[in-house]
Design a protein around this motif. Structure first.
Motif, PDB file in Angstrom:
ATOM      1  N   GLY A  61      -0.163   2.225 -12.238  1.00 18.02           N
ATOM      2  CA  GLY A  61       0.781   1.883 -11.186  1.00 18.02           C
ATOM      3  C   GLY A  61       0.111   1.324  -9.951  1.00 18.02           C
ATOM      4  O   GLY A  61       0.679   1.376  -8.851  1.00 18.02           O
ATOM      5  N   ALA A  62      -1.095   0.783 -10.134  1.00 19.61           N
ATOM      6  CA  ALA A  62      -1.849   0.201  -9.018  1.00 19.61           C
ATOM      7  C   ALA A  62      -1.849  -1.317  -9.121  1.00 19.61           C
ATOM      8  O   ALA A  62      -1.398  -1.897 -10.111  1.00 19.61           O
ATOM      9  CB  ALA A  62      -3.284   0.734  -9.016  1.00 19.61           C
ATOM     10  N   ASP A  63      -2.384  -1.956  -8.087  1.00 22.92           N
ATOM     11  CA  ASP A  63      -2.386  -3.414  -8.024  1.00 22.92           C
ATOM     12  C   ASP A  63      -3.724  -4.030  -8.403  1.00 22.92           C
ATOM     13  O   ASP A  63      -3.778  -5.173  -8.851  1.00 22.92           O
ATOM     14  CB  ASP A  63      -2.022  -3.867  -6.600  1.00 22.92           C
ATOM     15  N   GLU A  64      -4.817  -3.297  -8.225  1.00 23.23           N
ATOM     16  CA  GLU A  64      -6.140  -3.821  -8.523  1.00 23.23           C
ATOM     17  C   GLU A  64      -7.092  -2.667  -8.819  1.00 23.23           C
ATOM     18  O   GLU A  64      -6.827  -1.521  -8.472  1.00 23.23           O
ATOM     19  CB  GLU A  64      -6.690  -4.641  -7.344  1.00 23.23           C
ATOM     20  N   THR A  65      -8.215  -3.022  -9.475  1.00 21.30           N
ATOM     21  CA  THR A  65      -9.247  -2.044  -9.798  1.00 21.30           C
ATOM     22  C   THR A  65     -10.539  -2.401  -9.090  1.00 21.30           C
ATOM     23  O   THR A  65     -11.039  -3.518  -9.236  1.00 21.30           O
ATOM     24  CB  THR A  65      -9.497  -1.992 -11.312  1.00 21.30           C
ATOM     25  N   VAL A  66     -11.085  -1.468  -8.336  1.00 21.12           N
ATOM     26  CA  VAL A  66     -12.373  -1.632  -7.668  1.00 21.12           C
ATOM     27  C   VAL A  66     -13.481  -1.261  -8.655  1.00 21.12           C
ATOM     28  O   VAL A  66     -13.448  -0.189  -9.263  1.00 21.12           O
ATOM     29  CB  VAL A  66     -12.462  -0.746  -6.416  1.00 21.12           C
ATOM     30  N   LEU A  67     -14.463  -2.134  -8.803  1.00 25.91           N
ATOM     31  CA  LEU A  67     -15.571  -1.912  -9.726  1.00 25.91           C
ATOM     32  C   LEU A  67     -16.793  -1.404  -8.966  1.00 25.91           C
ATOM     33  O   LEU A  67     -17.063  -1.841  -7.848  1.00 25.91           O
ATOM     34  CB  LEU A  67     -15.921  -3.212 -10.452  1.00 25.91           C
ATOM     35  N   TYR A  68     -17.533  -0.499  -9.596  1.00 22.81           N
ATOM     36  CA  TYR A  68     -18.750   0.003  -8.951  1.00 22.81           C
ATOM     37  C   TYR A  68     -19.866   0.158  -9.976  1.00 22.81           C
ATOM     38  O   TYR A  68     -19.638   0.436 -11.154  1.00 22.81           O
ATOM     39  CB  TYR A  68     -18.492   1.330  -8.225  1.00 22.81           C
ATOM     40  N   ARG A  69     -21.088  -0.037  -9.514  1.00 23.60           N
ATOM     41  CA  ARG A  69     -22.292   0.050 -10.341  1.00 23.60           C
ATOM     42  C   ARG A  69     -22.935   1.437 -10.189  1.00 23.60           C
ATOM     43  O   ARG A  69     -22.505   2.233  -9.358  1.00 23.60           O
ATOM     44  CB  ARG A  69     -23.288  -1.040  -9.913  1.00 23.60           C
ATOM     45  N   VAL A 109      -8.701  -6.764   0.364  1.00 22.53           N
ATOM     46  CA  VAL A 109      -8.890  -7.451  -0.918  1.00 22.53           C
ATOM     47  C   VAL A 109      -8.525  -8.915  -0.711  1.00 22.53           C
ATOM     48  O   VAL A 109      -7.479  -9.226  -0.126  1.00 22.53           O
ATOM     49  CB  VAL A 109      -8.006  -6.825  -2.016  1.00 22.53           C
ATOM     50  N   THR A 110      -9.401  -9.818  -1.167  1.00 19.19           N
ATOM     51  CA  THR A 110      -9.149 -11.251  -0.990  1.00 19.19           C
ATOM     52  C   THR A 110      -9.380 -12.007  -2.292  1.00 19.19           C
ATOM     53  O   THR A 110     -10.199 -11.613  -3.121  1.00 19.19           O
ATOM     54  CB  THR A 110     -10.079 -11.860   0.076  1.00 19.19           C
ATOM     55  N   SER A 111      -8.654 -13.090  -2.444  1.00 20.07           N
ATOM     56  CA  SER A 111      -8.875 -14.049  -3.522  1.00 20.07           C
ATOM     57  C   SER A 111      -8.272 -15.365  -3.064  1.00 20.07           C
ATOM     58  O   SER A 111      -7.691 -15.452  -1.979  1.00 20.07           O
ATOM     59  CB  SER A 111      -8.234 -13.583  -4.831  1.00 20.07           C
ATOM     60  N   SER A 112      -8.364 -16.387  -3.899  1.00 19.44           N
ATOM     61  CA  SER A 112      -7.850 -17.694  -3.508  1.00 19.44           C
ATOM     62  C   SER A 112      -6.336 -17.693  -3.328  1.00 19.44           C
ATOM     63  O   SER A 112      -5.806 -18.449  -2.520  1.00 19.44           O
ATOM     64  CB  SER A 112      -8.250 -18.740  -4.557  1.00 19.44           C
ATOM     65  N   SER A 113      -5.636 -16.840  -4.072  1.00 24.42           N
ATOM     66  CA  SER A 113      -4.176 -16.791  -3.953  1.00 24.42           C
ATOM     67  C   SER A 113      -3.687 -15.541  -3.224  1.00 24.42           C
ATOM     68  O   SER A 113      -2.485 -15.368  -3.038  1.00 24.42           O
ATOM     69  CB  SER A 113      -3.529 -16.865  -5.342  1.00 24.42           C
ATOM     70  N   LYS A 114      -4.619 -14.666  -2.840  1.00 28.70           N
ATOM     71  CA  LYS A 114      -4.295 -13.471  -2.051  1.00 28.70           C
ATOM     72  C   LYS A 114      -5.258 -13.460  -0.868  1.00 28.70           C
ATOM     73  O   LYS A 114      -6.331 -12.890  -0.935  1.00 28.70           O
ATOM     74  CB  LYS A 114      -4.428 -12.219  -2.903  1.00 28.70           C
ATOM     75  N   LEU A 115      -4.832 -14.111   0.207  1.00 27.63           N
ATOM     76  CA  LEU A 115      -5.741 -14.439   1.293  1.00 27.63           C
ATOM     77  C   LEU A 115      -6.311 -13.208   1.989  1.00 27.63           C
ATOM     78  O   LEU A 115      -7.479 -13.199   2.364  1.00 27.63           O
ATOM     79  CB  LEU A 115      -5.019 -15.331   2.304  1.00 27.63           C
ATOM     80  N   CYS A 116      -5.482 -12.168   2.170  1.00 32.09           N
ATOM     81  CA  CYS A 116      -5.977 -10.971   2.868  1.00 32.09           C
ATOM     82  C   CYS A 116      -4.986  -9.834   2.641  1.00 32.09           C
ATOM     83  O   CYS A 116      -4.011  -9.687   3.374  1.00 32.09           O
ATOM     84  CB  CYS A 116      -6.138 -11.247   4.357  1.00 32.09           C
ATOM     85  N   LEU A 117      -5.246  -9.017   1.607  1.00 32.61           N
ATOM     86  CA  LEU A 117      -4.415  -7.862   1.322  1.00 32.61           C
ATOM     87  C   LEU A 117      -5.099  -6.605   1.854  1.00 32.61           C
ATOM     88  O   LEU A 117      -6.321  -6.512   1.890  1.00 32.61           O
ATOM     89  CB  LEU A 117      -4.190  -7.722  -0.181  1.00 32.61           C
ATOM     90  N   CYS A 118      -4.295  -5.639   2.232  1.00 31.20           N
ATOM     91  CA  CYS A 118      -4.801  -4.386   2.783  1.00 31.20           C
ATOM     92  C   CYS A 118      -4.355  -3.240   1.881  1.00 31.20           C
ATOM     93  O   CYS A 118      -3.202  -3.204   1.439  1.00 31.20           O
ATOM     94  CB  CYS A 118      -4.247  -4.188   4.190  1.00 31.20           C
ATOM     95  N   ALA A 119      -5.266  -2.330   1.572  1.00 30.64           N
ATOM     96  CA  ALA A 119      -4.952  -1.199   0.693  1.00 30.64           C
ATOM     97  C   ALA A 119      -4.624   0.049   1.495  1.00 30.64           C
ATOM     98  O   ALA A 119      -5.241   0.312   2.528  1.00 30.64           O
ATOM     99  CB  ALA A 119      -6.120  -0.927  -0.242  1.00 30.64           C
ATOM    100  N   ASP A 120      -3.658   0.826   0.986  1.00 34.86           N
ATOM    101  CA  ASP A 120      -3.341   2.113   1.628  1.00 34.86           C
ATOM    102  C   ASP A 120      -3.538   3.283   0.674  1.00 34.86           C
ATOM    103  O   ASP A 120      -3.291   4.431   1.040  1.00 34.86           O
ATOM    104  CB  ASP A 120      -1.910   2.109   2.180  1.00 34.86           C
ATOM    105  N   GLU A 121      -4.009   2.993  -0.563  1.00 42.45           N
ATOM    106  CA  GLU A 121      -4.248   4.063  -1.527  1.00 42.45           C
ATOM    107  C   GLU A 121      -5.413   3.695  -2.430  1.00 42.45           C
ATOM    108  O   GLU A 121      -5.512   2.555  -2.892  1.00 42.45           O
ATOM    109  CB  GLU A 121      -2.993   4.309  -2.370  1.00 42.45           C
ATOM    110  N   LEU A 122      -6.307   4.653  -2.683  1.00 38.75           N
ATOM    111  CA  LEU A 122      -7.468   4.453  -3.559  1.00 38.75           C
ATOM    112  C   LEU A 122      -7.598   5.688  -4.438  1.00 38.75           C
ATOM    113  O   LEU A 122      -7.789   6.796  -3.939  1.00 38.75           O
ATOM    114  CB  LEU A 122      -8.735   4.245  -2.724  1.00 38.75           C
ATOM    115  N   ASP A 123      -7.460   5.476  -5.749  1.00 40.05           N
ATOM    116  CA  ASP A 123      -7.489   6.593  -6.704  1.00 40.05           C
ATOM    117  C   ASP A 123      -6.512   7.697  -6.310  1.00 40.05           C
ATOM    118  O   ASP A 123      -6.807   8.900  -6.401  1.00 40.05           O
ATOM    119  CB  ASP A 123      -8.908   7.168  -6.827  1.00 40.05           C
TER     120      ASP A 123
END
Length: 279
Positions: A161-169, A237-251
């Protein structure tokens, strides 16, 4: 036309297009791509995208079938054929056509183009993020067609139910998202991962950094961790079609919301830049 495809000189609606089975994309995913938004029949940041496209191809020794100027003119020609000027413009090259063999075939690449109606996300609603280990290879700076880890990460976000996944090494270093770049704001400063081989040098990322400097917001291109992301004043969060999104929830945990005025200032400035360039 409602949608439009191109393959080595052939045009048609996307559902009418076909490719040879021996195109190396079928056997190896052997190619690179780029893409960006179009508004009012004007492709945004086209030169930046084409430069990155050719750089990706060069890093993999793919012989381009067109020059930068020829590609730019072809894309603009195709845009003009569409029923709407608000579009997503996608283009890729695959290494060539031939019987399956790991060794490169001789000759120039195959050129694909795809256009479909789309609009840029204004970023006025916060998004939800989840995290997952970054299992991709070590050439993330090249925009290749090998996207299975990103596909699986995007599906994981959807199921959560989220919009994007943050990747980590390993070490919990944040790299980027499944199909976006991510950044944090802390104490009035933008912190974003450096453009090494672990992230794609995003066009949206570049515009965000330039806008920060224009607005006299300090920028640090340095690695940061998941712990720092959770503790950040804001997550972007940014991309070419999402210029500047702001997150209010992480995990599933609330994040951000501590530099709303700064985020809105950045978001509005980036949106205005896009609107002015495509007026």
């Amino acid at each position: 036309m409602k949608t439009l495809g191109y393959y080595n000189g052939k045009f048609g609606e996307l559902e009418e297009m076909s490719i040879p089975m021996n195109d190396r994309v079928c056997w190896f995913g052997d190619g690179v791509y780029d893409a960006g938004p179009c508004r009012n029949y004007k492709i945004f940041a086209i030169d930046e995208h084409i430069d990155r496209f050719f750089n990706s191809a060069g890093l993999l020794d793919i012989e381009m079938p067109v020059t930068k100027q020829e590609l730019k003119e072809l894309l603009q020609e195709m845009v003009q054929k569409m029923d709407t000027g608000d579009l997503f413009v996608y283009y890729q090259v695959t290494r060539g056509t031939g019987i399956r063999n790991h060794v490169f075939p001789e000759g120039k690449a195959n050129l694909w183009i795809m256009l479909k109606p789309d609009t840029v996300d204004a970023g006025d609603k916060p998004i939800k993020l989840i995290t997952t280990p970054d299992t991709r290879f070590f050439h993330c700076n090249i925009k290749t067609l090998n996207l299975i880890p990103s596909v699986m990460a995007a599906e994981k976000a959807k199921k959560a139910g989220a919009d994007e996944t943050v990747l980590y090494r390993p070490g919990k270093r944040v790299t980027e998202c499944a199909h976006s770049n991510c950044h944090i704001i802390k104490d009035g400063k933008l912190i974003t991962a450096p453009t090494d081989n672990l992230i794609l040098p995003g066009i949206g990322r570049a515009h965000l950094i330039r806008m920060c400097k224009k607005l006299e917001i300090p920028v640090s291109e340095t690695p940061y961790t998941l712990e720092e992301m959770f503790a950040a004043d804001e997550i972007l969060v940014t991309s070419s079609s999402k210029l500047c999104l702001c997150a209010d929830e992480l995990d599933g945990k609330p994040v951000g919301g501590k530099a709303t005025e700064l985020v809105n200032k950045l978001r509005q400035a980036l949106l205005k830049e896009y609107m002015d360039a495509t007026e």
